[in-house]
Design a protein around this motif. Structure first.
Motif, PDB file in Angstrom:
ATOM      1  N   ILE B 142      47.911  34.405  39.904  1.00  0.00           N
ATOM      2  CA  ILE B 142      49.154  35.187  39.814  1.00  0.00           C
ATOM      3  C   ILE B 142      49.311  36.054  41.063  1.00  0.00           C
ATOM      4  CG2 ILE B 142      50.245  37.105  38.559  1.00  0.00           C
ATOM      5  CD1 ILE B 142      48.881  35.941  35.997  1.00  0.00           C
ATOM      6  N   MET B 143      48.211  36.658  41.491  1.00  0.00           N
ATOM      7  CA  MET B 143      48.291  37.593  42.615  1.00  0.00           C
ATOM      8  C   MET B 143      48.634  36.886  43.917  1.00  0.00           C
ATOM      9  SD  MET B 143      46.108  38.649  40.252  1.00  0.00           S
ATOM     10  CE  MET B 143      44.473  38.192  40.724  1.00  0.00           C
ATOM     11  N   ARG B 144      48.085  35.727  44.100  1.00  0.00           N
ATOM     12  CA  ARG B 144      48.235  35.065  45.387  1.00  0.00           C
ATOM     13  C   ARG B 144      49.450  34.140  45.412  1.00  0.00           C
ATOM     14  NH1 ARG B 144      45.913  30.723  48.190  1.00  0.00           N
ATOM     15  NH2 ARG B 144      45.629  31.261  50.386  1.00  0.00           N
ATOM     16  N   ASP B 357      36.466  39.887  42.091  1.00  0.00           N
ATOM     17  CA  ASP B 357      37.350  40.970  41.635  1.00  0.00           C
ATOM     18  C   ASP B 357      36.551  42.084  40.983  1.00  0.00           C
ATOM     19  OD1 ASP B 357      39.440  39.516  42.548  1.00  0.00           O
ATOM     20  OD2 ASP B 357      40.478  39.312  40.638  1.00  0.00           O
ATOM     21  N   HIS B 360      35.227  44.589  43.450  1.00  0.00           N
ATOM     22  CA  HIS B 360      36.147  45.426  44.228  1.00  0.00           C
ATOM     23  C   HIS B 360      37.171  46.187  43.390  1.00  0.00           C
ATOM     24  CE1 HIS B 360      34.453  43.672  47.793  1.00  0.00           C
ATOM     25  NE2 HIS B 360      34.656  42.468  47.287  1.00  0.00           N
ATOM     26  N   TRP B 361      37.628  45.577  42.307  1.00  0.00           N
ATOM     27  CA  TRP B 361      38.634  46.250  41.473  1.00  0.00           C
ATOM     28  C   TRP B 361      38.412  45.819  40.034  1.00  0.00           C
ATOM     29  CZ3 TRP B 361      40.687  44.421  46.362  1.00  0.00           C
ATOM     30  CH2 TRP B 361      40.779  43.039  46.444  1.00  0.00           C
ATOM     31  N   SER B 362      39.385  45.251  39.408  1.00  0.00           N
ATOM     32  CA  SER B 362      39.224  44.790  38.037  1.00  0.00           C
ATOM     33  C   SER B 362      40.117  43.564  37.905  1.00  0.00           C
ATOM     34  CB  SER B 362      39.646  45.891  37.062  1.00  0.00           C
ATOM     35  OG  SER B 362      39.462  45.463  35.741  1.00  0.00           O
ATOM     36  N   GLU B 363      39.569  42.522  37.320  1.00  0.00           N
ATOM     37  CA  GLU B 363      40.311  41.254  37.288  1.00  0.00           C
ATOM     38  C   GLU B 363      41.632  41.401  36.520  1.00  0.00           C
ATOM     39  OE1 GLU B 363      37.944  37.898  36.006  1.00  0.00           O
ATOM     40  OE2 GLU B 363      39.729  36.849  35.310  1.00  0.00           O
ATOM     41  N   ASN B 364      42.690  40.840  37.106  1.00  0.00           N
ATOM     42  CA  ASN B 364      43.977  40.754  36.410  1.00  0.00           C
ATOM     43  C   ASN B 364      43.839  39.673  35.341  1.00  0.00           C
ATOM     44  OD1 ASN B 364      46.583  40.018  35.592  1.00  0.00           O
ATOM     45  ND2 ASN B 364      47.483  40.537  37.565  1.00  0.00           N
ATOM     46  N   VAL B 365      43.923  40.085  34.082  1.00  0.00           N
ATOM     47  CA  VAL B 365      43.647  39.140  32.989  1.00  0.00           C
ATOM     48  C   VAL B 365      44.904  38.504  32.400  1.00  0.00           C
ATOM     49  CG1 VAL B 365      41.471  40.258  32.341  1.00  0.00           C
ATOM     50  CG2 VAL B 365      43.610  41.002  31.262  1.00  0.00           C
ATOM     51  N   CYS B 366      46.045  38.703  33.039  1.00  0.00           N
ATOM     52  CA  CYS B 366      47.280  38.126  32.488  1.00  0.00           C
ATOM     53  C   CYS B 366      47.155  36.616  32.298  1.00  0.00           C
ATOM     54  CB  CYS B 366      48.469  38.432  33.401  1.00  0.00           C
ATOM     55  SG  CYS B 366      48.873  40.180  33.459  1.00  0.00           S
ATOM     56  N   PRO B 389      31.902  40.377  32.700  1.00  0.00           N
ATOM     57  CA  PRO B 389      32.736  41.576  32.789  1.00  0.00           C
ATOM     58  C   PRO B 389      33.986  41.544  31.911  1.00  0.00           C
ATOM     59  CG  PRO B 389      32.136  40.793  34.981  1.00  0.00           C
ATOM     60  CD  PRO B 389      31.626  39.776  34.015  1.00  0.00           C
ATOM     61  N   ARG B 390      34.548  40.380  31.658  1.00  0.00           N
ATOM     62  CA  ARG B 390      35.786  40.304  30.881  1.00  0.00           C
ATOM     63  C   ARG B 390      35.560  39.731  29.489  1.00  0.00           C
ATOM     64  NH1 ARG B 390      37.379  43.596  33.842  1.00  0.00           N
ATOM     65  NH2 ARG B 390      37.587  44.461  31.787  1.00  0.00           N
ATOM     66  N   ASP B 393      37.884  40.831  26.806  1.00  0.00           N
ATOM     67  CA  ASP B 393      39.218  40.223  26.891  1.00  0.00           C
ATOM     68  C   ASP B 393      39.203  38.804  26.319  1.00  0.00           C
ATOM     69  OD1 ASP B 393      40.829  42.284  28.206  1.00  0.00           O
ATOM     70  OD2 ASP B 393      39.434  42.022  29.857  1.00  0.00           O
TER      71      ASP B 393
END
Lengths: 242, 458
Positions: B142-144, B357, B360-366, B389-390, B393
Motif C-alpha cells: 500500500i505504501m509503495r 518495518d 524502524h516504525w510499525s507495520e501498516n496492517v491495512c 510483532p503483528r 493483529d
C-alpha cells in the motif's frame, strides 16, 4: 438500522470496507445496503442511519463525483440535518471544492466543504497516525495509517475530527486531522479505522448510531491489538514517516 | 564532464565488486548504489546489451525470470540477468556493471531483466526493452504502490513506444497498459475451478473500463483474473495468442494452444498462479522464436526456486515452506487459497511480519483486511499459530474471518511457535514467511524438527 455503503465496487481500497463489516459484526441486526454507481442512492429517498464511503482510485474519485453530482443538494440536506457519514481516505476529497494534481485541476468536487485536495502524481506520503478524539467526557486515543498521494488544504480549525499527537493532520502544516461537520466524519486515515480503534467504535455505536450499550465484536482481541499499537505509536523511538 | 563522472562511477563500482568478493560480502546492489551515487545518470551511459527483454508485474516476475534464465542456460545461451541483485535501479545498474568491461564495452548481446514496476520512471528513459512481459497487475505494498490503477498509469506513461508488450490477457488491468504499443496476449482457457462471481475481498476490475457498468465474468479465477465481458457495451477480455488449457495435475502438464495448434509442456507446480507463470514463459520463448518442441525440452530440465515453496518429510509429518510476500494481500490470499485446498490435516504458522518495518516504525496492517484470511477457516486446518510483532493483529483478523478460538494459538516470539503445534500424526505443517524473514523461517523449521523429535512420533 440501515447502513448505506456508497460505491463499494470502486471505493474499497486498503481494507476500508472492514469498517462496515466490523459494524455488522457488532450490530448483527443492521442492514447493509450497497449502492453502485448506477443505482439511485438510498439517501435520495430516506435518511440512512449511516452513510459510509471508503478510499478509491484517482479515476474512482471522478466517477463518484459524477454519480453524486445530481444528489448534491440532497447530500447537503443530509449533512445539515445530522445524518451520520463516515468517509475514509481520499473518499473525503469527493466532498471538497476541487481536486488538483501538480498544478493542474483534475475536477471539481461536490463543493460541500471549503477544502481543496492537492496531490502529486507519482509521490506517495506514508505515515503512522496517533491522535485524540474528543468524546466529551473523555479523550479517546486514535491510531491509524495514512498512505496518500497528497493532502487537503483549507481551514479545519473549528471542524477537526482528530487532534494530532504524532503524524500529519490534513496536511503537513496542519495538526488537525479530518473534518467534522455535524455528524459528517471524514478522515484521511485509511483502512479499517473502526477495527483498529475499538474504543472509538464503541463510542460511535453508542453515541452516533444510538444502539445503546453494546459489546463490540471480538472486544478482547481488538483491545489487545489496539493497546499494543497505542503503546508502539506513543513510543518516541518509533519512526512515523515511511 | 558527464563521461568522466561516469567512468569514475564505473571504476568505483567495479572496485567495490572486488572488495565485496575479498570480504565475502553479498552486497548484490552495492556496486549499483555506488555508481548511481557518483553518477545519477549512470544508466544512461553504461553500455547495455543490444537486445533487452523485460519482465514486470506484481506477482510472479521473479519466478518467470528464474524459469527463463534457467531455460536460457539449458539452451547454452549467454544472457545477462539481474537474478543476483534487485529489480530496482541499483540492482539493474549492478547487472549492467557486471556486463561491461572497465572500458564500458558490453560483453553480452542479450539481457533478461526483472523490472520493479514502480521503478520504470527511473529506468525506461535509459533503456528500451524489445519485449516486456507483464504477468499481472494487482495490489501490492500500500505504501509503495498505492493501487494497481496507479501502477498501470505509470507503466503506460513511461512505456517506450518501440517496446512490444506480452501481456496477461486474463488481467484487464495489465492488458490495458500502453494501448498504442504492439502487443500479444497470453492466458488460460476456462478451467473447471473457475467461478462467475468473485469470492475474494480484492477485485480491482469490477467495472467496465469503457462504460463503467458492472462487469460480468464468464470465467473468474481469482480477484480480477479471468475472462470478463460487459453486458452493457460489449467490451470483453482480449483474445489470447497463447492459451493454456487441459491442466493435468497427475502428469503435471499443461497444453498451450496457438493458432497453428497446441503443444504439451511440463508444469512445475499445480497452483493456478504457477500455471500462469509457465504459460507466460512459453509465450515469451515463442515470441523469441523458439520452437514448441525446444521450449518443452528446456522446461523439462529445470526446477522451481526452492526458497519460495519447498517441502520436507520429518517422521510422520510434512513441513512446507510457503513464502508469502509481506504486506502483499493478494499474494497472501493466493497462498491461503492454495494451502487450504491441499488435502489432509494441517497446522499453520503465520509469521509474514515485515521485520524491516518493525525495526524502524510499525507495520501498516491495512493489507490484512484486503487478504482472504477467510480461506483459513477450514475444517482440515486444525491449528493456526500466530507469531511475531503483528501476532495480535493476525489473531484479531482470524477471529473476524470466523476461525474458532480453539484453532488459533498466540505465541509472541517466532522461534517459540513450534511449541504451540499440536503435531497430530500425518499432518502437514505450513510455515508462512515473508521476504525478509527467510533466515528466521529456516530457524523456526529447525525448531519444528526438534519439537517433533522431542515429543516423539505419536
Amino acid at each position: 438500522m440501515k447502513i448505506e455503503v456508497l460505491f463499494p465496487e470502486i471505493c474499497n481500497l486498503y481494507g476500508d470496507l472492514f469498517n462496515v463489516n466490523y459494524l455488522k459484526d457488532c450490530l448483527p441486526e443492521a442492514e447493509v445496503i450497497n449502492t453502485s454507481l448506477s443505482d439511485e442512492p438510498l439517501f435520495a429517498k430516506e435518511n440512512p442511519d449511516l452513510i459510509y464511503m471508503g478510499t478509491t482510485t484517482e479515476s474512482g474519485q471522478v466517477l463518484a463525483i459524477e454519480a453524486l453530482s445530481e444528489y448534491k443538494e440532497r447530500l447537503k440536506e443530509c449533512i445539515d440535518s445530522g445524518v451520520n457519514f463516515l468517509v475514509t481516505g481520499n473518499g473525503m476529497e469527493i466532498f471538497f471544492k476541487e481536486i488538483i494534481e501538480g498544478e493542474k485541476k483534475v475536477c471539481d468536487g461536490l463543493g460541500l466543504f471549503d477544502f481543496v485536495a492537492k496531490r502529486q502524481a507519482k509521490k506517495r506520503y506514508n505515515s503512522l497516525y496517533l491522535g485524540d478524539f474528543d468524546a466529551g467526557k473523555e479523550n479517546i486515543k486514535i491510531v491509524g495509517f495514512k498512505s496518500l498521494f497528497g493532502f487537503a488544504y483549507g481551514d479545519n480549525d473549528n471542524c477537526t475530527l482528530f487532534n494530532t499527537q504524532r503524524g500529519d493532520g490534513l496536511n503537513p502544516e496542519c495538526k488537525g486531522e479530518g473534518i467534522k461537520f455535524n455528524n459528517f466524519f471524514g478522515t484521511y486515515i485509511i483502512g479499517p479505522l473502526l477495527v483498529l480503534n475499538p474504543t472509538f467504535t464503541k463510542w460511535y455505536i453508542e453515541n452516533k448510531l444510538n444502539a445503546g450499550d453494546v459489546k463490540i465484536a471480538f472486544e478482547e482481541a481488538a483491545m489487545d491489538a489496539y493497546n499494543l499499537r497505542v503503546k508502539e505509536f506513543s513510543d518516541p523511538g518509533t519512526g512515523f514517516y515511511y | 564532464m558527464n563521461k568522466i563522472r561516469f567512468f569514475i562511477a564505473l571504476w568505483a563500482a567495479k572496485m567495490s565488486i572486488i572488495a565485496l568478493r575479498i570480504t565475502k560480502h553479498n552486497g548484490t546492489n552495492f556496486p549499483g548504489v555506488v555508481a548511481l551515487k557518483i553518477c545519477p545518470n549512470f544508466l544512461k551511459y553504461v553500455s547495455k546489451p543490444a537486445k533487452i527483454i523485460g519482465v514486470t508485474g506484481t506477482n510472479g516476475k521473479t519466478t518467470v525470470c528464474n524459469l527463463a534464465i534457467d531455460m536460457f542456460k539449458a539452451d547454452g545461451r549467454k544472457v545477462l540477468d539481474n537474478s543476483m541483485g534487485s529489480n530496482i535501479d541499483s540492482g539493474i545498474s549492478t547487472s549492467f556493471i557486471n556486463g561491461v568491461s572497465i572500458f564500458n564495452k558490453c560483453k553480452y548481446e542479450e539481457a533478461l531483466i526483472e523490472i520493479d514496476e514502480r521503478s520504470v520512471p527511473v529506468l525506461f528513459p535509459y533503456f528500451t526493452p524489445e519485449i516486456l512481459l507483464i504477468n499481472n497487475l494487482t495490489r501490492d505494498s500500500i505504501m509503495r504502490n498505492g493501487h494497481p490503477e496507479f501502477i498501470g498509469r505509470l507503466l503506460t506513461e513511461e512505456m517506450p513506444k518501440a517496446t512490444k508488450l506480452l501481456l496477461n490477457g486474463d488481467d484487464l488491468i495489465a492488458s490495458n497498459i500502453a494501448p498504442d504499443n504492439k502487443r500479444a496476449y497470453f492466458g488460460i482457457k476456462k478451467m473447471d475451478t473457475d467461478v462467475e462471481e468473485c469470492i475474494n475481498l480484492i477485485n480491482d476490475m469490477r467495472i467496465c473500463p469503457k462504460c463503467n457498468s458492472i462487469l460480468k465474468y464468464d470465467a473468474l479465477r481469482y480477484h480480477h483474473i479471468g475472462k470478463a465481458y460487459c453486458p452493457s457495451c460489449g467490451f470483453k477480455s482480449p483474445k489470447c495468442k497463447y492459451e493454456g488449457y487441459d491442466v493435468d495435475t497427475k502428469s503435471m502438464t499443461v497444453k498451450v494452444s496457438e493458432e497453428d495448434g497446441e503443444y504439451t509442456y511440463r508444469l512445475l507446480n499445480d497452483s493456478v498462479f504457477n500455471i500462469y507463470n509457465v504459460v507466460a514463459v512459453v509465450s515469451l520463448f515463442r515470441e523469441l522464436g523458439y520452437s514448441k518442441e525446444r521450449i518443452a525440452e528446456l522446461l523439462s530440465q529445470i526446477e522451481i526456486v526452492k526458497s519460495r515453496f519447498s517441502q520436507q518429510e520429518v517422521g510422520n509429518y510434512t513441513i512446507v515452506r510457503q513464502m508469502s510476500k509481506d504486506k502483499n494481500a493478494l499474494g497472501a490470499s493466493r497462498a491461503f487459497d492454495y494451502v487450504s485446498g491441499r488435502p489432509g490435516d494441517k497446522e499453520l504458522i503465520l509469521m509474514m511480519n515485515c521485520l524491516g518495518d518493525t525495526q524502524h516504525w510499525s507495520e501498516n496492517v491495512c493489507w490484512l483486511y484486503d487478504a482472504d484470511f477467510e480461506f483459513l477457516n477450514k475444517e482440515n486446518i486444525k491449528n493456526i499459530v500466530v507469531t511475531g510483532p503483528r501476532a495480535k493483529d493476525y489473531y484479531l483478523r482470524l477471529k473476524l474471518a470466523g476461525v474458532a478460538d480453539d484453532r488459533i494459538s498466540f505465541v509472541e516470539k517466532e522461534l517459540d511457535a513450534p511449541k504451540a503445534l499440536k503435531l497430530e500424526k500425518n499432518e502437514s505443517i505450513y510455515v508462512f514467511y515473508g521476504t525478509d524473514s527467510i533466515v528466521l523461517a529456516n530457524n523456526v523449521i529447525k525448531n519444528i524438527e526438534k519439537e517433533i523429535a522431542e515429543r516423539g512420533e505419536k
